[in-house]
Structures are given as C-alpha cells and as structure tokens.
Scaffold this motif. Structure first.
Motif, PDB file in Angstrom:
ATOM      1  N   LEU A 108      43.078 -70.440 -61.600  1.00  0.00           N
ATOM      2  CA  LEU A 108      44.306 -71.227 -61.686  1.00  0.00           C
ATOM      3  C   LEU A 108      44.866 -71.238 -63.108  1.00  0.00           C
ATOM      4  CD1 LEU A 108      43.233 -74.148 -59.356  1.00  0.00           C
ATOM      5  CD2 LEU A 108      45.210 -72.675 -58.997  1.00  0.00           C
ATOM      6  N   HIS A 109      43.989 -71.343 -64.114  1.00  0.00           N
ATOM      7  CA  HIS A 109      44.442 -71.289 -65.513  1.00  0.00           C
ATOM      8  C   HIS A 109      45.025 -69.917 -65.834  1.00  0.00           C
ATOM      9  CE1 HIS A 109      43.266 -75.157 -67.139  1.00  0.00           C
ATOM     10  NE2 HIS A 109      42.106 -75.072 -66.506  1.00  0.00           N
ATOM     11  N   ALA A 110      44.376 -68.866 -65.351  1.00  0.00           N
ATOM     12  CA  ALA A 110      44.885 -67.508 -65.590  1.00  0.00           C
ATOM     13  C   ALA A 110      46.255 -67.329 -64.946  1.00  0.00           C
ATOM     14  CB  ALA A 110      43.904 -66.478 -65.051  1.00  0.00           C
ATOM     15  N   ALA A 111      46.443 -67.867 -63.749  1.00  0.00           N
ATOM     16  CA  ALA A 111      47.742 -67.773 -63.075  1.00  0.00           C
ATOM     17  C   ALA A 111      48.804 -68.552 -63.841  1.00  0.00           C
ATOM     18  CB  ALA A 111      47.628 -68.287 -61.644  1.00  0.00           C
ATOM     19  N   ALA A 112      48.453 -69.740 -64.326  1.00  0.00           N
ATOM     20  CA  ALA A 112      49.413 -70.541 -65.101  1.00  0.00           C
ATOM     21  C   ALA A 112      49.801 -69.818 -66.387  1.00  0.00           C
ATOM     22  CB  ALA A 112      48.812 -71.913 -65.410  1.00  0.00           C
ATOM     23  N   TYR A 113      48.834 -69.234 -67.076  1.00  0.00           N
ATOM     24  CA  TYR A 113      49.112 -68.492 -68.306  1.00  0.00           C
ATOM     25  C   TYR A 113      50.011 -67.291 -67.998  1.00  0.00           C
ATOM     26  CZ  TYR A 113      48.518 -65.525 -72.365  1.00  0.00           C
ATOM     27  OH  TYR A 113      48.763 -64.725 -73.446  1.00  0.00           O
ATOM     28  N   TYR A 114      49.718 -66.594 -66.926  1.00  0.00           N
ATOM     29  CA  TYR A 114      50.496 -65.419 -66.514  1.00  0.00           C
ATOM     30  C   TYR A 114      51.962 -65.795 -66.299  1.00  0.00           C
ATOM     31  CZ  TYR A 114      52.222 -61.800 -63.352  1.00  0.00           C
ATOM     32  OH  TYR A 114      52.974 -60.824 -62.751  1.00  0.00           O
ATOM     33  N   VAL A 115      52.198 -66.855 -65.543  1.00  0.00           N
ATOM     34  CA  VAL A 115      53.578 -67.276 -65.261  1.00  0.00           C
ATOM     35  C   VAL A 115      54.270 -67.723 -66.544  1.00  0.00           C
ATOM     36  CG1 VAL A 115      54.966 -69.019 -64.061  1.00  0.00           C
ATOM     37  CG2 VAL A 115      53.124 -67.857 -62.859  1.00  0.00           C
ATOM     38  N   GLN A 116      53.578 -68.490 -67.380  1.00  0.00           N
ATOM     39  CA  GLN A 116      54.169 -68.973 -68.626  1.00  0.00           C
ATOM     40  C   GLN A 116      54.502 -67.805 -69.564  1.00  0.00           C
ATOM     41  OE1 GLN A 116      51.609 -71.423 -71.062  1.00  0.00           O
ATOM     42  NE2 GLN A 116      53.354 -72.572 -71.853  1.00  0.00           N
ATOM     43  N   PHE A 117      53.598 -66.849 -69.701  1.00  0.00           N
ATOM     44  CA  PHE A 117      53.811 -65.693 -70.579  1.00  0.00           C
ATOM     45  C   PHE A 117      55.049 -64.911 -70.146  1.00  0.00           C
ATOM     46  CE2 PHE A 117      53.256 -61.118 -71.213  1.00  0.00           C
ATOM     47  CZ  PHE A 117      53.176 -61.066 -72.589  1.00  0.00           C
ATOM     48  N   HIS A 118      55.152 -64.623 -68.856  1.00  0.00           N
ATOM     49  CA  HIS A 118      56.285 -63.810 -68.393  1.00  0.00           C
ATOM     50  C   HIS A 118      57.597 -64.584 -68.413  1.00  0.00           C
ATOM     51  CE1 HIS A 118      54.303 -60.054 -67.533  1.00  0.00           C
ATOM     52  NE2 HIS A 118      53.265 -60.758 -67.109  1.00  0.00           N
ATOM     53  N   THR A 119      57.551 -65.878 -68.239  1.00  0.00           N
ATOM     54  CA  THR A 119      58.766 -66.689 -68.335  1.00  0.00           C
ATOM     55  C   THR A 119      59.295 -66.673 -69.765  1.00  0.00           C
ATOM     56  OG1 THR A 119      57.998 -68.103 -66.538  1.00  0.00           O
ATOM     57  CG2 THR A 119      59.727 -68.993 -67.978  1.00  0.00           C
ATOM     58  N   ILE A 120      58.422 -66.881 -70.742  1.00  0.00           N
ATOM     59  CA  ILE A 120      58.825 -66.855 -72.154  1.00  0.00           C
ATOM     60  C   ILE A 120      59.327 -65.470 -72.540  1.00  0.00           C
ATOM     61  CG2 ILE A 120      57.946 -67.032 -74.519  1.00  0.00           C
ATOM     62  CD1 ILE A 120      56.114 -69.292 -73.477  1.00  0.00           C
ATOM     63  N   ARG A 121      58.634 -64.430 -72.069  1.00  0.00           N
ATOM     64  CA  ARG A 121      59.032 -63.046 -72.381  1.00  0.00           C
ATOM     65  C   ARG A 121      60.438 -62.757 -71.847  1.00  0.00           C
ATOM     66  NH1 ARG A 121      57.557 -58.722 -69.084  1.00  0.00           N
ATOM     67  NH2 ARG A 121      58.361 -56.824 -69.953  1.00  0.00           N
ATOM     68  N   GLN A 122      60.724 -63.195 -70.640  1.00  0.00           N
ATOM     69  CA  GLN A 122      62.045 -62.976 -70.059  1.00  0.00           C
ATOM     70  C   GLN A 122      63.119 -63.761 -70.821  1.00  0.00           C
ATOM     71  OE1 GLN A 122      61.463 -64.064 -65.980  1.00  0.00           O
ATOM     72  NE2 GLN A 122      60.429 -62.150 -65.476  1.00  0.00           N
ATOM     73  N   GLN A 123      62.804 -64.975 -71.244  1.00  0.00           N
ATOM     74  CA  GLN A 123      63.764 -65.766 -72.017  1.00  0.00           C
ATOM     75  C   GLN A 123      64.061 -65.102 -73.358  1.00  0.00           C
ATOM     76  OE1 GLN A 123      61.730 -69.512 -72.199  1.00  0.00           O
ATOM     77  NE2 GLN A 123      62.603 -70.256 -70.276  1.00  0.00           N
ATOM     78  N   MET A 124      63.015 -64.595 -74.027  1.00  0.00           N
ATOM     79  CA  MET A 124      63.214 -63.928 -75.317  1.00  0.00           C
ATOM     80  C   MET A 124      64.032 -62.650 -75.144  1.00  0.00           C
ATOM     81  SD  MET A 124      59.472 -64.576 -77.050  1.00  0.00           S
ATOM     82  CE  MET A 124      59.701 -63.288 -78.244  1.00  0.00           C
ATOM     83  N   GLN A 125      63.774 -61.895 -74.097  1.00  0.00           N
ATOM     84  CA  GLN A 125      64.526 -60.664 -73.850  1.00  0.00           C
ATOM     85  C   GLN A 125      65.991 -60.989 -73.577  1.00  0.00           C
ATOM     86  OE1 GLN A 125      63.243 -57.480 -74.159  1.00  0.00           O
ATOM     87  NE2 GLN A 125      65.403 -56.949 -74.102  1.00  0.00           N
ATOM     88  N   ALA A 126      66.249 -62.038 -72.836  1.00  0.00           N
ATOM     89  CA  ALA A 126      67.626 -62.433 -72.555  1.00  0.00           C
ATOM     90  C   ALA A 126      68.352 -62.834 -73.834  1.00  0.00           C
ATOM     91  CB  ALA A 126      67.656 -63.588 -71.546  1.00  0.00           C
ATOM     92  N   GLU A 127      67.671 -63.526 -74.749  1.00  0.00           N
ATOM     93  CA  GLU A 127      68.271 -63.915 -76.022  1.00  0.00           C
ATOM     94  C   GLU A 127      68.555 -62.692 -76.885  1.00  0.00           C
ATOM     95  OE1 GLU A 127      65.865 -66.875 -77.945  1.00  0.00           O
ATOM     96  OE2 GLU A 127      65.963 -68.214 -76.213  1.00  0.00           O
ATOM     97  N   LEU A 128      67.618 -61.739 -76.914  1.00  0.00           N
ATOM     98  CA  LEU A 128      67.841 -60.502 -77.674  1.00  0.00           C
ATOM     99  C   LEU A 128      69.008 -59.714 -77.116  1.00  0.00           C
ATOM    100  CD1 LEU A 128      64.185 -59.257 -78.296  1.00  0.00           C
ATOM    101  CD2 LEU A 128      65.824 -60.028 -80.013  1.00  0.00           C
ATOM    102  N   ASP A 129      69.081 -59.612 -75.802  1.00  0.00           N
ATOM    103  CA  ASP A 129      70.179 -58.882 -75.175  1.00  0.00           C
ATOM    104  C   ASP A 129      71.523 -59.550 -75.471  1.00  0.00           C
ATOM    105  OD1 ASP A 129      68.326 -57.123 -74.148  1.00  0.00           O
ATOM    106  OD2 ASP A 129      68.361 -57.971 -72.111  1.00  0.00           O
ATOM    107  N   ALA A 130      71.539 -60.871 -75.507  1.00  0.00           N
ATOM    108  CA  ALA A 130      72.793 -61.594 -75.755  1.00  0.00           C
ATOM    109  C   ALA A 130      73.270 -61.399 -77.190  1.00  0.00           C
ATOM    110  CB  ALA A 130      72.609 -63.081 -75.473  1.00  0.00           C
ATOM    111  N   THR A 131      72.365 -61.292 -78.170  1.00  0.00           N
ATOM    112  CA  THR A 131      72.780 -61.140 -79.562  1.00  0.00           C
ATOM    113  C   THR A 131      73.009 -59.683 -79.940  1.00  0.00           C
ATOM    114  OG1 THR A 131      70.475 -61.072 -80.291  1.00  0.00           O
ATOM    115  CG2 THR A 131      71.577 -63.218 -80.305  1.00  0.00           C
TER     116      THR A 131
END
Length: 179
Positions: A108-131
């Motif tokens: 369960l901890h590994a799944a939570a980390y997995y979801v959190q990591f990919h959510t942050i990664r997608q947010q950062m990519q969206a910010e980079l693409d916007a700038t």
C-alpha cells in the motif's frame, strides 16, 4: 411418508438425502435465524463474531462514513484475514482496494508513493510545457509559419510554371535561348 423429490440431496447421509423435507428444512432455518436476532445479526455473528448492535455502534462512531476515505457510506465490515479481528466499517471501494493489495502495508505504501510520484511528475511537465512554448499564433522571426513545409534558407524544388513546356524550361535553365 413423502416422495424423495421433496428432500434435498445430502452427501452426509448414507441415503444421499437430507433428514428433513425442504419445507421443514426452511422452517427450521428461519426459526434458527430469528432466535439469533435476525438475518443481519446471524450473518455478522457467524462471519465476523459481532452482533448487529456492535456493528451499529461502530457505524455511529464513524458517523456513517468509511473509516478510510470518510466520504462514502460504510457498508462493509473490514477484518484482518490472518486473525479474523474486526477493524472498522468501510465503503465498497476501500474494502475492495485493501483486498486487492492483500492487506500488505508495504504494498500500500509503494502504491501511494507510485501515485504521488507520477502526479508530481505530470504537474512539473505541464508547468515546463506552459513556460517553454510560445503563445498560439506567434512564430519566431525568419521561421516559416507553423505547419509550413518550407525551411528557411533553402530554395524551392519546384519551378513556377510560365506556360512553357518542360523541354523549353530545361533549355532556359541550361542557358540556351529560344530559337
């Protein structure tokens, strides 16, 4: 004496038939369930070792909501599969999720980390693409328009048609005059 068709099949008896006919069997089952407080209490006691009143007290303590997500109605009894101990009442999704992860905290901890990591990664990519990208419709000086096949600094590979046939065009390009 009743015909054999009115009796259920049973592997426990030598005759292969149940001791009671179907109507009597059903009546005995109903009396047994009512004696234990109804079908809900019968099920909760038999499966989880708690009464209907204990389940109701748990539901009241949780304000009627799932102990994990606290948004959906709590309708399932969660229990430890190893010990059988009742933990809390959960909604369908949370109860099923725990089951799918086999009640393993590390998984369960590994799944939570997995979801959190990919959510942050997608947010950062969206910010980079916007700038990094220019506003729509703007192009850099000296660049062909967006979608153009032309490249700057190259000559066109096609020749404009002047109404002459291809033979005269080749002679003109080779330096020969019209005769």
């Amino acid at each position: 004496m009743k015909p054999e068709a009115e009796f259920a099949r049973s592997r426990a008896s030598a005759s292969g038939l149940a001791s009671y006919c179907l109507p009597c069997h059903n009546a005995r089952g109903k009396r047994s369930i009512e004696k234990r407080g109804g079908s809900r209490t019968y099920h909760l006691t038999r499966r989880y070792g708690i009464s209907g009143e204990e389940a109701d007290a748990m539901l009241d303590a949780q304000a009627g909501f799932c102990a994990i997500c606290k948004t959906a109605p709590a309708v399932h009894v969660d229990h430890d599969h190893a010990t059988g101990a009742v933990r809390a009442l959960l909604c369908f999704n949370c109860n099923g999720g725990l089951g799918q992860f086999r009640d393993d905290p590390q998984l369960l901890h590994a799944a939570a980390y997995y979801v959190q990591f990919h959510t942050i990664r997608q947010q950062m990519q969206a910010e980079l693409d916007a700038t990094a990208s220019p506003p729509d419709g703007a192009s850099r000086p000296g660049e062909p328009p967006v979608g153009s096949q032309r490249r700057p600094g190259t000559r066109s590979t096609t020749t404009r048609s002047t109404g002459r046939n291809s033979g005269s065009r080749r002679r003109t390009q080779a330096g020969e005059a019209d005769g």
